[in-house]
Design a protein around this motif. Structure first.
Motif, PDB file in Angstrom:
ATOM      1  N   MET A   1       0.845  -1.209   0.000  1.00  0.00           N
ATOM      2  CA  MET A   1       0.000   0.000   0.000  1.00  0.00           C
ATOM      3  C   MET A   1       0.881   1.260   0.000  1.00  0.00           C
ATOM      4  N   THR A   2       0.524   2.238  -0.838  1.00  0.00           N
ATOM      5  CA  THR A   2       1.323   3.472  -0.920  1.00  0.00           C
ATOM      6  C   THR A   2       1.237   4.257   0.381  1.00  0.00           C
ATOM      7  N   ASP A   3       2.389   4.699   0.872  1.00  0.00           N
ATOM      8  CA  ASP A   3       2.404   5.608   2.013  1.00  0.00           C
ATOM      9  C   ASP A   3       1.872   6.952   1.499  1.00  0.00           C
ATOM     10  N   TYR A   4       0.954   7.550   2.248  1.00  0.00           N
ATOM     11  CA  TYR A   4       0.354   8.794   1.741  1.00  0.00           C
ATOM     12  C   TYR A   4       1.416   9.863   1.496  1.00  0.00           C
ATOM     13  N   LYS A   5       2.518   9.792   2.230  1.00  0.00           N
ATOM     14  CA  LYS A   5       3.574  10.817   2.070  1.00  0.00           C
ATOM     15  C   LYS A   5       4.186  10.771   0.664  1.00  0.00           C
ATOM     16  N   ASN A   6       4.132   9.598   0.034  1.00  0.00           N
ATOM     17  CA  ASN A   6       4.654   9.505  -1.340  1.00  0.00           C
ATOM     18  C   ASN A   6       3.729  10.163  -2.363  1.00  0.00           C
ATOM     19  N   LEU A   7       2.539  10.559  -1.913  1.00  0.00           N
ATOM     20  CA  LEU A   7       1.616  11.227  -2.842  1.00  0.00           C
ATOM     21  C   LEU A   7       1.452  12.705  -2.506  1.00  0.00           C
ATOM     22  N   LEU A   8       2.363  13.241  -1.688  1.00  0.00           N
ATOM     23  CA  LEU A   8       2.290  14.679  -1.361  1.00  0.00           C
ATOM     24  C   LEU A   8       3.217  15.445  -2.314  1.00  0.00           C
ATOM     25  N   PHE A   9       2.655  16.368  -3.058  1.00  0.00           N
ATOM     26  CA  PHE A   9       3.455  17.169  -4.004  1.00  0.00           C
ATOM     27  C   PHE A   9       3.260  18.646  -3.696  1.00  0.00           C
TER      28      PHE A   9
ATOM     29  N   SER B   1      -8.133   3.632 -12.459  1.00  0.00           N
ATOM     30  CA  SER B   1      -7.535   2.479 -11.759  1.00  0.00           C
ATOM     31  C   SER B   1      -6.463   2.935 -10.772  1.00  0.00           C
ATOM     32  N   LEU B   2      -5.654   3.918 -11.184  1.00  0.00           N
ATOM     33  CA  LEU B   2      -4.595   4.399 -10.284  1.00  0.00           C
ATOM     34  C   LEU B   2      -5.191   5.045  -9.028  1.00  0.00           C
ATOM     35  N   ILE B   3      -6.290   5.750  -9.190  1.00  0.00           N
ATOM     36  CA  ILE B   3      -6.938   6.389  -8.028  1.00  0.00           C
ATOM     37  C   ILE B   3      -7.448   5.305  -7.071  1.00  0.00           C
ATOM     38  N   ILE B   4      -8.095   4.293  -7.642  1.00  0.00           N
ATOM     39  CA  ILE B   4      -8.619   3.221  -6.790  1.00  0.00           C
ATOM     40  C   ILE B   4      -7.470   2.462  -6.108  1.00  0.00           C
ATOM     41  N   GLU B   5      -6.390   2.223  -6.859  1.00  0.00           N
ATOM     42  CA  GLU B   5      -5.225   1.547  -6.241  1.00  0.00           C
ATOM     43  C   GLU B   5      -4.662   2.334  -5.067  1.00  0.00           C
ATOM     44  N   ASN B   6      -4.747   3.653  -5.144  1.00  0.00           N
ATOM     45  CA  ASN B   6      -4.162   4.515  -4.111  1.00  0.00           C
ATOM     46  C   ASN B   6      -5.224   5.087  -3.169  1.00  0.00           C
ATOM     47  N   LYS B   7      -6.345   4.368  -3.091  1.00  0.00           N
ATOM     48  CA  LYS B   7      -7.493   4.892  -2.333  1.00  0.00           C
ATOM     49  C   LYS B   7      -7.134   5.262  -0.891  1.00  0.00           C
ATOM     50  N   GLU B   8      -6.438   4.364  -0.215  1.00  0.00           N
ATOM     51  CA  GLU B   8      -6.156   4.584   1.206  1.00  0.00           C
ATOM     52  C   GLU B   8      -5.264   5.821   1.407  1.00  0.00           C
ATOM     53  N   ALA B   9      -4.268   5.946   0.555  1.00  0.00           N
ATOM     54  CA  ALA B   9      -3.354   7.096   0.690  1.00  0.00           C
ATOM     55  C   ALA B   9      -4.092   8.396   0.401  1.00  0.00           C
ATOM     56  N   ILE B  10      -4.911   8.404  -0.649  1.00  0.00           N
ATOM     57  CA  ILE B  10      -5.638   9.643  -1.001  1.00  0.00           C
ATOM     58  C   ILE B  10      -6.641   9.983   0.105  1.00  0.00           C
ATOM     59  N   ALA B  11      -7.328   8.952   0.614  1.00  0.00           N
ATOM     60  CA  ALA B  11      -8.320   9.197   1.676  1.00  0.00           C
ATOM     61  C   ALA B  11      -7.644   9.780   2.916  1.00  0.00           C
ATOM     62  N   THR B  12      -6.444   9.311   3.220  1.00  0.00           N
ATOM     63  CA  THR B  12      -5.719   9.839   4.385  1.00  0.00           C
ATOM     64  C   THR B  12      -5.382  11.311   4.169  1.00  0.00           C
ATOM     65  N   ILE B  13      -4.891  11.635   2.987  1.00  0.00           N
ATOM     66  CA  ILE B  13      -4.564  13.041   2.686  1.00  0.00           C
ATOM     67  C   ILE B  13      -5.832  13.900   2.814  1.00  0.00           C
ATOM     68  N   MET B  14      -6.927  13.376   2.281  1.00  0.00           N
ATOM     69  CA  MET B  14      -8.186  14.125   2.314  1.00  0.00           C
ATOM     70  C   MET B  14      -8.638  14.399   3.748  1.00  0.00           C
TER      71      MET B  14
END
Ligand code: SIN
Length: 481
Positions: free
Chosen positions: A1-9, A79-92
């Motif tokens: 699972m992607t760490d949400y920090k890897n999706l912070l830009f 598909s990429l959004i769904i794959e990263n659902k948990e990380a995006i939800a955490t950021i949100m």
């Protein structure tokens, strides 16, 4: 699972590059405690102009792809959004405060528009019209409108972007997005996944800026932008309309609401309470379709109020990341103060605060129930956007409808009744774009979302949601002998 920090830009995304106009950074705060989540480079109209020009350059090649080719890129993004659902939800949850379960739901909801419109773009049909003379043939085609500007709010940091840009991208329009500066991280995570999905440079652009008024005006006045889609307040919607007059730009506006929730004497009261909780307290009351006024028929008023208050008293308030939390913080201190002012006003005018009524601290507000609400109270006319539930009383169906329609707004409305006849008659009489009948949650990608009166114009989602991003073109074939 992607760490949400890897999706912070921390930069804007323009013409396929991560860039910024200024060295200054904006701090993004967690509404649950005021702590910093991170900071983002600020940009303004200079970078916006680059984005608009890039989008304009990208328009013809993107439009010329087949719907199926565009669909492939959109499906990848989905598909990429769904794959990263948990990380995006955490950021949100970190930046807008909504409970994690709601954030996960928003990722699914937001992504559903991408999948829906990726498929729907293959069905942008035209018409063949019987010719008006023997040697002529008349054909109508639909074409993408051009560069689209999307101005989106903090309360749905993902779904309000995808609901606008998915139909635009699917039919061939490049987009320039300005997300709220309160929730840029969710938006930038979406941009990163759009980049990975393979949108060509210039097709997907996103600018982070703390100057919403300047960005809005610039987009409205740009000759290279063909359409603007905005979700936010009625006041800003009116301003954008005025600013778009010189370029005659097409606007879609999803503005404020004042949703009535009518409970009739033949309603299933337990079902009404369940629907009431779901609709009123979604995102702590901070959605345009949250119930603003409960209108309850006299003979079931006490029963509904008692059962509803009991259910509200069970709701768990807290940091949205914590297990079991159902109500998170309000977006900022200004929202807390505004919510408090509604309660004070109701108290002064004779309303009974039967539950809550106070801020818990600078971040959270107690879920509040106010009975004996009357039409001179501020929330009868204004959108609350907080966890307060005022309960008004009505006697006849006519009076209920009259009270429900007594507002400048016309977005969502809800009715609870056991009668099919009443359902039809009341639904037809309500001056609203949407009616939930024995249902408190009505948002979905398959149905047209939008309002009438001062709640805006245009529809988002569904097969109708594509119309606003296309123009009709009439072709007349002559000399067919
Ligand atoms: C909004 O509050 O603007 C959108 C709510 C929804 O899509 O359900």
């Amino acid at each position: 699972m992607t760490d949400y920090k890897n999706l912070l830009f921390d930069k804007s995304f323009v013409d396929g590059e991560w860039v910024a106009e200024f060295e200054e950074k904006l701090d993004v705060k967690n509404p649950a405690d005021g702590s910093s989540i991170g900071s983002i480079y600020n940009s303004g109209t200079g970078l916006l102009q680059n984005a608009i020009e890039a989008a304009h350059r990208a328009f013809v090649p993107w439009r010329e792809k087949t719907a199926k080719e565009r669909q492939a890129v959109l499906e990848k993004w989905f598909s990429l959004i769904i794959e990263n659902k948990e990380a995006i939800a955490t950021i949100m949850t970190l930046e807008c405060g909504k409970p994690l379960t709601e954030s996960r739901g928003e990722v699914d909801y937001g992504a559903s528009f991408i999948q829906w419109f990726a498929e729907e773009a293959k069905r942008v049909y035209g018409d063949v019209i019987p010719g008006f003379s023997a040697d002529r043939r008349v054909v109508v085609i639909r074409q993408p409108i051009g560069v689209v500007g999307a101005l989106t709010p903090w309360n749905f940091p993902l779904a309000m972007i995808t609901r606008k840009v998915a139909p635009a991208l699917a039919v061939g329009c490049p987009v320039v997005i300005r997300p709220s500066e309160e929730t840029p991280f969710t938006a930038l995570a979406l941009a990163k996944l759009a980049q990975e999905a393979g949108f060509p440079a210039g097709v997907f652009n996103l600018i982070v800026s703390d100057e919403p008024a300047a960005i809005g005006e610039f987009l409205c006045e740009s000759e290279l932008v063909s359409k603007i889609s905005f979700t936010g307040s009625t006041r800003v919607g009116q301003l954008l309309s005025a600013q778009s007059a010189s370029t005659l730009k097409t606007l879609s506006l999803e503005l404020g609401g004042n949703a009535p929730f009518l409970v009739f004497d033949d309603a299933d009261i337990d079902a009404a309470v369940k629907g009431a909780i779901a609709s009123k307290f979604r995102n702590a009351g901070q959605t345009c379709v949250c119930v603003n006024r409960f209108l309850v028929q006299d003979s079931v008023y006490d029963e509904f109020t008692r059962k509803f208050t009991e259910a509200v008293s069970q709701l768990k308030v807290g940091n949205g990341l914590d297990e079991g939390v159902q109500i998170g913080p309000l977006i900022n201190k200004k929202a807390i103060d505004k919510t408090k002012s509604f309660v004070e006003d109701a108290k002064e005018k004779g309303g009974k605060i039967i539950l809550g009524g106070e801020p818990i601290d600078d971040y959270f507000f107690q879920p509040t129930v106010i009975s004996e609400a009357t039409t001179d109270m501020k929330f009868a006319k204004e959108e609350i956007f907080g966890p307060i539930a005022p309960i008004f009383r009505f006697h006849t169906d006519e009076e209920g409808v009259q009270m429900a329609n007594d507002t400048i707004f016309g977005l969502a409305s809800y009715i609870y009744t056991g009668s099919v006849t009443r359902s039809w008659k009341i639904s037809e009489a309500l001056e609203y774009g949407m009616v939930g009948i024995n249902e408190g949650i009505i948002s979905t990608e398959v149905a047209p979302f939008g309002g009438v009166k001062y709640s805006g114009k245009g529809r988002e989602g569904s097969k109708y949601g594509i119309d606003d991003y296309t123009e009709l073109k009439y072709l007349c074939f002559g000399g067919v002998k």
